[in-house]
Scaffold this active site. Structure first.
Site, PDB file in Angstrom:
ATOM      1  N   SER A 107      38.209  14.355  61.169  1.00 38.60           N
ATOM      2  CA  SER A 107      38.113  13.644  62.442  1.00 38.60           C
ATOM      3  C   SER A 107      36.657  13.284  62.723  1.00 38.60           C
ATOM      4  CB  SER A 107      38.735  14.493  63.556  1.00 38.60           C
ATOM      5  OG  SER A 107      38.960  13.718  64.721  1.00 38.60           O
ATOM      6  N   ASP A 227      48.995   8.245  63.609  1.00 42.41           N
ATOM      7  CA  ASP A 227      47.965   8.898  64.417  1.00 42.41           C
ATOM      8  C   ASP A 227      48.047   8.446  65.882  1.00 42.41           C
ATOM      9  OD1 ASP A 227      45.566  10.065  65.385  1.00 42.41           O
ATOM     10  OD2 ASP A 227      44.665   9.890  63.399  1.00 42.41           O
ATOM     11  N   HIS A 283      47.579  12.921  63.495  1.00 44.10           N
ATOM     12  CA  HIS A 283      46.177  13.178  63.186  1.00 44.10           C
ATOM     13  C   HIS A 283      45.991  14.486  62.404  1.00 44.10           C
ATOM     14  CE1 HIS A 283      41.976  12.364  63.719  1.00 44.10           C
ATOM     15  NE2 HIS A 283      41.735  13.507  64.318  1.00 44.10           N
TER      16      HIS A 283
END
Length: 304
Positions: A107, A227, A283
Site C-alpha cells: 500500500s 480494491d 486491497h
C-alpha cells in the site's frame, strides 16, 4: 611437492570457494497505513514467509519510530518526507544492505520506497515491487478505517475536515500528503508536500529523481482488481482520473507523467522493465502461494 606449495594451493582453493559463493540479495519491506513492521499477522508473517522460501536471506521490515505503537501512529501522522529521511539514514547505516536490496512496498509503503529510490538510493534498490501502491495518489478515502484504534480514525476525520491542502494537514496527515485533487489540479501542484514532488509534476523537474528511478532493474506494479481502499485503484498502475474529472480514468500510458516521462517511467517501460500484475480480491488480499509464485520466485530470488 614442497609443503609450502601444498599449503598455498589449499589456501587458494579455499579463497576461490568463498568468492564463488553467491549471496542472496536482501529484501526490505515497508508496510501500509495502520500497520507496523512486526505484527505477526501482517509484516511479521510476510518476513517469515520470505525467509522460509529463500534460505539465508536477510529481510528488513521498516519500523518508523522506536516501538510498534509509534510505528503504527507514524503511519498516519508523521510527515512522509521525515519518514523517508529516517529510512535513508537507517538503510545506509545497515551493513546488511550495503550492496543493495530488493524492496516490497505494501500500500502506501510502495510510494515511500519509490521516494527512497528517487531521493537517496544509497544503497540502491534492485527490484522494486509495489502491492496496491498509490503511485498517482488518491482522490477519496474509503468508508472503512484501516486502524483498529477508533481514536486514530477520528483524528484522521477531524484533520480532513480542516481541509486536505491546509499546511498543518499536509505536514501531519499522511494520506493528505498523497492526495491528488483532480478537480483542483493547480492547488494540488502548489500545496502537495509529497506526491506532486516525487512524481515530478511541477514545471521544474528534478533530474536526480529520473536518474535514480531508471537505475531500477525491474518495477513490478500489482493492482487489486476489487480494491475498495485505493481510490481510484488505477493509481496502483500509475493511472488516475483525467484532470478536471473525478470519473474518467487515464491509463498510465495516457498520463502526462508517462508521455513526458517526468520520472523515467516511460523509459523503464519501453525497455521492458515495468511489469504489471493484477489479482482479484480487495486491497492487499492475496494468498501465500500467489506471492511465492508471482513475486518471491521471479523477483526476490536473485543474488548480489
Amino acid at each position: 611437492m614442497d609443503k609450502s606449495l601444498i599449503l598455498l594451493s589449499i589456501v587458494l582453493i579455499f579463497i576461490s570457494n568463498i568468492e564463488s559463493q553467491e549471496t542472496i540479495r536482501p529484501t526490505v519491506l515497508w508496510h501500509g497505513i495502520g500497520d507496523t513492521c512486526c505484527y505477526p499477522f501482517s509484516m511479521g508473517r510476510m518476513k517469515k514467509l520470505i525467509e522460509a522460501n529463500l534460505e539465508g536471506i536477510y529481510v528488513y521490515s521498516v519500523e518508523v519510530g522506536d516501538s510498534i505503537a509509534a510505528d503504527e501512529f507514524n503511519s498516519y501522522f508523521m510527515n512522509v518526507n521525515d519518514q523517508i529521511d529516517q529510512m535513508c539514514a537507517k538503510f545506509k547505516a545497515n551493513g546488511n544492505l550495503t550492496n543493495g536490496f530488493n524492496a516490497v512496498g505494501f500500500s502506501q509503503g510502495s510510494q515511500f520506497l519509490r521516494a527512497y529510490n528517487e531521493r537517496c538510493n544509497d544503497p540502491p534498490i534492485y527490484n522494486l515491487i509495489t502491492l496496491g501502491g498509490q503511485h498517482q495518489g488518491v482522490y477519496g478515502l474509503p468508508d472503512t478505517c484501516l486502524s483498529m484504534n477508533g481514536t486514530i480514525c477520528q483524528m484522521v476525520r477531524d484533520l480532513l475536515d480542516l481541509g486536505v491542502y491546509e499546511s498543518f494537514v499536509q505536514d501531519h496527515l499522511v494520506p493528505a500528503e498523497y492526495w491528488q485533487d483532480s478537480l483542483n489540479y493547480d492547488e494540488y501542484l502548489e500545496k502537495s508536500v509529497f506526491i506532486a514532488d516525487i512524481n515530478n509534476a511541477r514545471s521544474q523537474k528534478n533530474s536526480t529523481y529520473y536518474k535514480n528511478f531508471i537505475s531500477l532493474n525491474k518495477l513490478v506494479l500489482v493492482k487489486f482488481n476489487n480494491d475498495t481502499i485505493v481510490i481510484p485503484r488505477e493509481s496502483e498502475w500509475f493511472g488516475f482520473y483525467t484532470p478536471g474529472s473525478d470519473k474518467d480514468i487515464q491509463t498510465m500510458e495516457e498520463t502526462d507523467l508517462y508521455i513526458e516521462d517526468w520520472i523515467g517511467l516511460r523509459y523503464l517501460d519501453e525497455n521492458g522493465q515495468v511489469i504489471k500484475l493484477s489479482t482479484d480480491g480487495n486491497h492487499l488480499q492475496f494468498t501465500d502461494d500467489w506471492f511465492v509464485q508471482n513475486i518471491l520466485t521471479p523477483y526476490l530470488n536473485n543474488t548480489i
